[in-house]
Design a protein around this motif. Structure first.
Motif, PDB file in Angstrom:
ATOM      1  N   LEU A  84       8.402  35.409  45.794  1.00 17.42           N
ATOM      2  CA  LEU A  84       7.781  36.155  44.707  1.00 17.42           C
ATOM      3  C   LEU A  84       7.371  35.172  43.624  1.00 17.42           C
ATOM      4  O   LEU A  84       8.207  34.402  43.133  1.00 17.42           O
ATOM      5  N   MET A  85       6.103  35.182  43.237  1.00 17.12           N
ATOM      6  CA  MET A  85       5.605  34.246  42.231  1.00 17.12           C
ATOM      7  C   MET A  85       4.918  35.043  41.118  1.00 17.12           C
ATOM      8  O   MET A  85       3.855  35.624  41.328  1.00 17.12           O
ATOM      9  N   ASP A  86       5.553  35.056  39.949  1.00 15.19           N
ATOM     10  CA  ASP A  86       5.038  35.816  38.819  1.00 15.19           C
ATOM     11  C   ASP A  86       4.165  34.902  37.954  1.00 15.19           C
ATOM     12  O   ASP A  86       4.674  34.044  37.244  1.00 15.19           O
ATOM     13  N   CYS A 140       7.547  45.670  38.836  1.00 13.31           N
ATOM     14  CA  CYS A 140       7.625  45.767  40.292  1.00 13.31           C
ATOM     15  C   CYS A 140       8.396  44.581  40.867  1.00 13.31           C
ATOM     16  O   CYS A 140       9.293  44.743  41.696  1.00 13.31           O
ATOM     17  N   PHE A 141       8.074  43.370  40.395  1.00 11.09           N
ATOM     18  CA  PHE A 141       8.783  42.166  40.834  1.00 11.09           C
ATOM     19  C   PHE A 141      10.273  42.275  40.529  1.00 11.09           C
ATOM     20  O   PHE A 141      11.125  41.921  41.359  1.00 11.09           O
ATOM     21  N   MET A 174       5.782  32.109  55.962  1.00 14.62           N
ATOM     22  CA  MET A 174       6.467  32.772  54.860  1.00 14.62           C
ATOM     23  C   MET A 174       5.547  33.817  54.232  1.00 14.62           C
ATOM     24  O   MET A 174       4.338  33.615  54.143  1.00 14.62           O
ATOM     25  N   ALA A 175       6.107  34.924  53.801  1.00 16.52           N
ATOM     26  CA  ALA A 175       5.343  35.922  53.065  1.00 16.52           C
ATOM     27  C   ALA A 175       5.397  35.581  51.578  1.00 16.52           C
ATOM     28  O   ALA A 175       6.454  35.230  51.058  1.00 16.52           O
ATOM     29  N   VAL A 176       4.261  35.686  50.897  1.00 19.57           N
ATOM     30  CA  VAL A 176       4.202  35.431  49.453  1.00 19.57           C
ATOM     31  C   VAL A 176       3.526  36.606  48.761  1.00 19.57           C
ATOM     32  O   VAL A 176       2.447  37.045  49.160  1.00 19.57           O
ATOM     33  N   LEU A 177       4.191  37.118  47.725  1.00 18.66           N
ATOM     34  CA  LEU A 177       3.613  38.123  46.840  1.00 18.66           C
ATOM     35  C   LEU A 177       3.504  37.485  45.465  1.00 18.66           C
ATOM     36  O   LEU A 177       4.507  37.045  44.904  1.00 18.66           O
ATOM     37  N   PHE A 178       2.283  37.391  44.924  1.00 16.47           N
ATOM     38  CA  PHE A 178       2.124  36.728  43.635  1.00 16.47           C
ATOM     39  C   PHE A 178       1.232  37.540  42.703  1.00 16.47           C
ATOM     40  O   PHE A 178       0.297  38.214  43.133  1.00 16.47           O
ATOM     41  N   THR A 179       1.570  37.476  41.418  1.00 14.79           N
ATOM     42  CA  THR A 179       0.707  38.041  40.390  1.00 14.79           C
ATOM     43  C   THR A 179      -0.101  36.912  39.783  1.00 14.79           C
ATOM     44  O   THR A 179       0.361  35.770  39.723  1.00 14.79           O
ATOM     45  N   ARG A 183      20.092  35.075  48.532  1.00 13.27           N
ATOM     46  CA  ARG A 183      20.735  34.483  49.718  1.00 13.27           C
ATOM     47  C   ARG A 183      20.256  35.114  51.015  1.00 13.27           C
ATOM     48  O   ARG A 183      20.404  34.523  52.084  1.00 13.27           O
ATOM     49  N   MET A 184      19.663  36.296  50.940  1.00 15.86           N
ATOM     50  CA  MET A 184      19.067  36.905  52.124  1.00 15.86           C
ATOM     51  C   MET A 184      17.746  36.237  52.498  1.00 15.86           C
ATOM     52  O   MET A 184      17.277  36.394  53.623  1.00 15.86           O
ATOM     53  N   GLY A 185      17.144  35.515  51.528  1.00 12.45           N
ATOM     54  CA  GLY A 185      15.889  34.826  51.825  1.00 12.45           C
ATOM     55  C   GLY A 185      14.712  35.263  50.986  1.00 12.45           C
ATOM     56  O   GLY A 185      13.570  35.222  51.443  1.00 12.45           O
ATOM     57  N   VAL A 186      14.987  35.688  49.733  1.00 12.76           N
ATOM     58  CA  VAL A 186      13.922  36.046  48.797  1.00 12.76           C
ATOM     59  C   VAL A 186      13.953  35.051  47.642  1.00 12.76           C
ATOM     60  O   VAL A 186      14.901  35.033  46.861  1.00 12.76           O
ATOM     61  N   GLY A 187      12.924  34.209  47.536  1.00 12.75           N
ATOM     62  CA  GLY A 187      12.820  33.253  46.444  1.00 12.75           C
ATOM     63  C   GLY A 187      11.934  33.800  45.346  1.00 12.75           C
ATOM     64  O   GLY A 187      11.166  34.742  45.554  1.00 12.75           O
ATOM     65  N   ARG A 188      12.037  33.182  44.147  1.00 16.36           N
ATOM     66  CA  ARG A 188      11.200  33.654  43.044  1.00 16.36           C
ATOM     67  C   ARG A 188      10.905  32.519  42.067  1.00 16.36           C
ATOM     68  O   ARG A 188      11.765  31.678  41.795  1.00 16.36           O
ATOM     69  N   THR A 189       9.680  32.500  41.572  1.00 12.58           N
ATOM     70  CA  THR A 189       9.320  31.672  40.424  1.00 12.58           C
ATOM     71  C   THR A 189       8.881  32.610  39.304  1.00 12.58           C
ATOM     72  O   THR A 189       8.492  33.753  39.546  1.00 12.58           O
TER      73      THR A 189
END
Length: 271
Positions: A167-169, A45-46, A196-201, A77-83
Motif C-alpha cells: 500500500l503506497m499513500d 480506505c488505506f 506483488m500487488a500494489v495499491l497506490f494513491t 507480518r501476513m505480507g502487507v507493506g505500507r509507505t
C-alpha cells in the motif's frame, strides 16, 4: 490470482460517510491506482486495509482470509507493506539500520534480542537497499538524505516483510517530476519481479497514466469508476468530479505537468 478483495467497505465519522459501500479487488502483479479529489476517502480506505481503522461495515480479504479486526502488526507480518504520504523513517539512524529494523520487526525479534541489533540481517538489508538504488548510502544518517532518497529508504523498509501487497499513500508527494517518475518506475519493476500487488494513491495524473495497470476513482466516499487507464482518462464523470469541470485529462506523456483543476475545493495538492 486475487490478492486483496474489498466488499461493501463503509466507514462513518459521525454523520459523514468517509467510505461508502466500496468494493474492488487487486490481483497479484497488478499496479492499481486509487485516485480522487481531496477528501474522497482514499487514506481512510488505506487505514482500514492495514488495520489502523475498523470499518463500520464490509469485509477486507487478503489472500482469501478476512483481516478485519486484526492489528496493523499482524497484517504487516501476513505480507502487507505500507509507505506513507510523509516518509516514516528514523532520522538519527543510518539508512542500513532503518532497513535492519524493518527486518527485525518482520522476524519478531524486537523483544528477544541477545545480540546488538546492528549485526542482525545486514546482508538482506544491503540487498534491499541495492534493489532501491540506495546501497551506496547505507552508512549515512537518514536526516542527511534528500527527500527523494528518504522515500527510497522507506520503500526498502516496506519490502522488508516480502509483501504480497504493498500500500503506497501518495508515494511521490513532495518530489520533483523526474524523481517521482523514477520512483514509480522502480516500484513497477519490483511489481513485475516479485509478482506483488500494489495499491497506490497519487495526485500526479502523469504518474498514474504512465504507470498504472488499472485505475479506480473515489468521490465523496463512493467508488465512481474502475477500469483501464484510457477509459478512466476519457470518462466524463471522472473528469467532472476530479477537476470540478468537464475539462479533459491531459494525454501528454509522463514528465509533463498535468492540467490544473479549476476550483480549489477539489484541487489535489501539488507536490
Amino acid at each position: 490470482m486475487t490478492t486483496l478483495k474489498i466488499r461493501h467497505l463503509t466507514k462513518l465519522f459521525g454523520g459523514v460517510r468517509a467510505v461508502d459501500d466500496v468494493s474492488f479487488s487487486v490481483r497479484s502483479g497488478e499496479f492499481l491506482a486509487l485516485i480522487g479529489p481531496n477528501g474522497a476517502g482514499k487514506s481512510t480506505c488505506f487505514n482500514m486495509i492495514n488495520g489502523q481503522l475498523a470499518p463500520n461495515a464490509g469485509d477486507i480479504r487478503f489472500s482469501g482470509r478476512s483481516i478485519v479486526g486484526l492489528p496493523p502488526r499482524a497484517i504487516f507480518r501476513m505480507g502487507v507493506g505500507r509507505t506513507f504520504q510523509i516518509a516514516a523513517t528514523f532520522a538519527s539512524m543510518t539508512v542500513l539500520e532503518n532497513v535492519q529494523m524493518g527486518l527485525i520487526s518482520h522476524a519478531a525479534q524486537l523483544f528477544g534480542l541477545w545480540r546488538p541489533a546492528r549485526v542482525l540481517h545486514r546482508e538482506p538489508a544491503i540487498e534491499l537497499l541495492r534493489q532501491v538504488g540506495m546501497a551506496d548510502a547505507a552508512d549515512r544518517a537518514c536526516r542527511e538524505l534528500a527527500y527523494g532518497d528518504v522515500k527510497r529508504v522507506e520503500l526498502a523498509i516496506a519490502l522488508a516483510n516480502a509483501p504480497r501487497l504493498l500500500l503506497m499513500d501518495e508515494p511521490t508527494a513532495g518530489m520533483a517530476p523526474r524523481e517521482r517518475n523514477d520512483l514509480i518506475a522502480l516500484v513497477k519493476q519490483l511489481v513485475v519481479e516479485r509478482n506483488m500487488a500494489v495499491l497506490f494513491t497519487e495526485h500526479s495524473m502523469d504518474v498514474v497514466f504512465a504507470h498504472a495497470d488499472r485505475v479506480i476513482v473515489l468521490a465523496r466516499g463512493k467508488l465512481i469508476a474502475d477500469g483501464a487507464v484510457a477509459a478512466i482518462r476519457d470518462d466524463p464523470q471522472v473528469q467532472e468530479v476530479y477537476f470540478g469541470t468537464g475539462k479533459t485529462f491531459s494525454r501528454r506523456t509522463a514528465g509533463h505537468q498535468a492540467p490544473r483543476p479549476c476550483t480549489d475545493q477539489s484541487s489535489p495538492s501539488p507536490p
